[in-house]
Design a protein around this motif. Structure first.
Motif, mmCIF file in Angstrom:
data_model
loop_
_atom_site.group_PDB
_atom_site.id
_atom_site.type_symbol
_atom_site.label_atom_id
_atom_site.label_comp_id
_atom_site.label_asym_id
_atom_site.label_seq_id
_atom_site.Cartn_x
_atom_site.Cartn_y
_atom_site.Cartn_z
ATOM 1 N N TRP A 148 0.665 -1.327 -0.100
ATOM 2 C CA TRP A 148 0.047 0.020 -0.003
ATOM 3 C C TRP A 148 0.759 1.446 0.089
ATOM 4 O O TRP A 148 0.779 2.270 -0.907
ATOM 5 N N ASP B 64 -15.090 1.210 -9.318
ATOM 6 C CA ASP B 64 -13.826 0.760 -10.015
ATOM 7 C C ASP B 64 -13.690 0.599 -11.483
ATOM 8 O O ASP B 64 -14.922 1.225 -12.083
ATOM 9 N N LEU B 235 -6.228 -4.200 -3.886
ATOM 10 C CA LEU B 235 -5.252 -3.195 -4.080
ATOM 11 C C LEU B 235 -4.546 -3.717 -5.189
ATOM 12 O O LEU B 235 -3.975 -2.935 -6.029
ATOM 13 N N GLY B 238 -6.545 -2.500 -8.283
ATOM 14 C CA GLY B 238 -6.658 -0.773 -8.248
ATOM 15 C C GLY B 238 -5.233 -0.310 -8.851
ATOM 16 O O GLY B 238 -5.289 0.854 -9.258
ATOM 17 N N ARG B 239 -4.147 -1.146 -8.772
ATOM 18 C CA ARG B 239 -2.957 -0.701 -9.250
ATOM 19 C C ARG B 239 -2.972 -0.072 -10.461
ATOM 20 O O ARG B 239 -1.883 0.588 -10.773
ATOM 21 N N SER B 249 -7.393 1.695 -4.829
ATOM 22 C CA SER B 249 -6.752 1.240 -3.889
ATOM 23 C C SER B 249 -6.467 1.750 -2.597
ATOM 24 O O SER B 249 -6.042 1.049 -1.850
#
Lengths: 309, 277
Positions: A148, B64, B235, B238-239, B249
């Protein structure tokens, strides 16, 4: 004394190494699927060819003989061959080692620098908001997943500010963000031990004596406190090498860097067990050697540990 | 330097930060149990007309790249992520507790042997060891939970052992032994209950570790199948849209980080509450 200590530590390491290797051997035995078939799957081999390959690989031998051969090959640095590519695992690791070592090395330097900074700062401003803030930063450092913080770093420093490239590897500019992200994650546990150690040192009689002699504050800090903090910082970062290698896998994935991590992830997705096992064995050995070295270094640097042996 | 305020032992709920962290964890568990089925939007419902919408009234956390509502995915994600972590923690306990307890309360050769094996397991970089287990079991959410649970077990066993060893030296254990109490009964009835608080503190800290690493494996694509609303997997999804949809993300990462942080803080808080003056 020292020689005896080194000898005992080496023996211990050898024993653990043997256990590690045995576990790794067991892992491969547990894997479903036939290595010979896996090796030849792409070429559409016939069942006779697979049988021949089985015999060649010695898969029909009794387990004990396979185990002995595995250990024998391991001693020579032979980690077997990839089921997917048919290439020697040791060579595949050697090719990917440099970028990972580079990342791990710079991240460790960042982690030690930030960790010592936070830890010493917290210790000399004990029980103030500075201490609280530094401790909070350290706890956040431990808790933030690098996948993250890495994405956030890309978002801010690559996409918005455009200071560094978002992904890829090769140049020094590519290394900055991943090393900072991984180093920050590492700094938390270092800061914690450095703070504890620095508090001890600041309370020690010899610091009081040094101050009474009129030693200026910055000399107390640099000569006494920092020196005392460096030892534990090095020990902790050696102990964190396992974390570092795991973190490197993730960081490499986030920043699309080539390295051992990419190798391992791809190998797992294809169930290429020899490669996975090779990477893990390699990291375990590296972890043990580094910790052996750190212990010996510590014993060599710190006369009290040497005496206590 | 004079220590003018010795940090005294404090009950859990008198530590403001710990209480806050505990509240977060409790709320999160309740949320994952109750909230997901009550949501108006399906976490897997893709609306091609509403792709990459920024947070606004209709979709509070945006949508998204497939037009799915990020908030409902986040809420469902808590269920997957926490569920995985709990399963992993059970594996850790089942493997680590008996071994550590046996080593610590029996001592001697059992202790020496098991601890060497534990040392060997601890020599593997944890995340990579988990990856080996996934390589053997195949990818999926359950394999990931098992892998992370196995990986956390050696540290757990070591902790249980050291606590048991310390308790074993207390007078009441000698007393129990001298009246002929069998070793198994001593371990289960005398050592384990007294070790429980410390072990709970450690388990909470390990929960943080498990969350980070379990979600990491999902992030790497080794766990939850594509499209599962799990925080690590979200995550990863979403990257690719950091520029056009950072909210995809940023929010799951924030939720994960806060949960890990809360686990660490609660673990530390319990430790502090247990500290002897």
């Amino acid at each position: 004394m020292m020689a005896k200590y080194i000898g005992r530590r080496l023996l211990q390491s050898l024993f653990v190494l043997w256990l590690v290797a045995t576990l790794a051997f067991g892992a491969l035995q547990l894997t479903p699927g036939d290595p010979a078939q896996a090796l030849l799957a792409a070429s559409g081999a016939t069942s006779e060819e697979i049988a021949r390959q089985r015999a060649e690989l010695g898969l029909d031998d009794p387990l004990l003989r396979q185990y002995a051969r595995f250990l024998g090959e391991l001693v020579q640095g032979d980690l077997g061959r990839s089921w997917l590519h048919g290439r020697p695992v040791s060579r595949m690791i050697a090719e990917q080692l440099a970028p990972t070592a580079e990342l791990a090395g710079v991240a460790t330097a960042v982690g030690i620098a930030v960790g010592i900074g936070l830890g010493v700062l917290a210790a000399i401003r004990r029980r103030t908001w500075v201490d609280a803030a530094a401790t909070a930063v350290a706890v956040v450092g431990i808790s933030v997943p690098t996948y993250w913080s890495g994405l956030l770093a890309i978002l801010v420093f690559a996409l918005h500010l455009r200071w560094f490239p978002a992904t890829g590897s090769g140049s020094l500019r590519h290394l900055v963000l991943p090393a900072l992200v991984l180093g920050f994650a590492l700094s938390g546990s270092i800061a914690r031990i450095v703070r504890t150690r620095s508090v001890e040192v600041l309370d020690a009689q010899f610091i009081l004596a040094a101050r009474a002699r009129g030693l200026p504050a910055h000399r107390v800090l640099f000569v006494h406190v920092l020196r005392a903090a460096l030892g534990p910082a090095i020990t902790v970062s050696a102990l964190q090498l396992g974390f570092l290698l795991g973190g490197a896998v993730i960081t490499e994935s986030v920043f699309a860097r080539s390295g051992l991590g990419q190798l391992a992830v791809e190998a797992i997705l294809w169930q290429d067990v020899p490669v996975v096992r090779g990477v893990v064995l390699f990291s375990a050995v590296a972890f043990m050697l580094v910790n052996l070295l750190a212990d010996l270094l510590q014993a060599w640097v710190d006369p009290r540990i040497r005496e206590a042996l | 330097m004079i220590e003018w305020t010795a940090r005294a032992r404090r009950p859990l709920l008198r530590q403001p930060v710990t209480a806050l962290a505990l509240a977060w964890l409790v709320l999160l568990v309740l949320e994952t149990l109750v909230l997901p089925p009550l949501l108006p939007t399906d976490p897997r419902f893709a609306d091609p007309a509403q792709v990459l919408l920024p947070p606004a009234a209709g979709h509070v956390l945006g949508t998204d790249a497939l037009g799915r509502d990020v908030l409902s995915r986040l809420v469902w994600g808590g269920r997957w992520t926490l569920g995985m972590a709990m399963a992993a923690l059970v594996v850790t306990f089942v493997l680590g507790l008996p071994v550590g307890l046996a080593a610590g309360s029996l001592g001697g050769r059992v202790d020496a042997l098991t601890m060497r094996v534990v040392d060997a397991l601890l020599a593997f970089p944890a995340l990579l060891l988990a990856m080996v287990v996934v390589a053997i079991l195949g990818t999926g959410l359950l394999p990931v939970a098992v892998a992370v649970g196995i990986t956390a077990a050696p540290a757990h066993a070591r902790m249980v052992r050291s606590v048991a060893l310390e308790i074993r030296s207390r007078p009441y254990i000698d007393a129990a032994r001298s009246v002929g109490c069998p070793p198994l009964r001593i371990a289960l009835r005398h050592i384990l209950p007294n070790a429980a608080p410390v072990l709970i503190a450690f388990a909470t800290t390990q929960l943080g570790w498990i969350l980070i690493n379990g979600a990491a494996l999902n992030f790497l694509g080794l766990g939850a199948p594509l499209g599962t609303p799990e925080w690590g997997a979200m995550l990863a999804e979403g990257r690719g849209y950091l520029r056009d949809g950072p909210w995809i993300s940023v929010f799951p990462g924030l939720a994960l980080t806060l949960t890990v942080l809360a686990a660490h803080l609660v673990g530390n808080g319990i430790e502090e509450a247990l500290k002897r003056d």
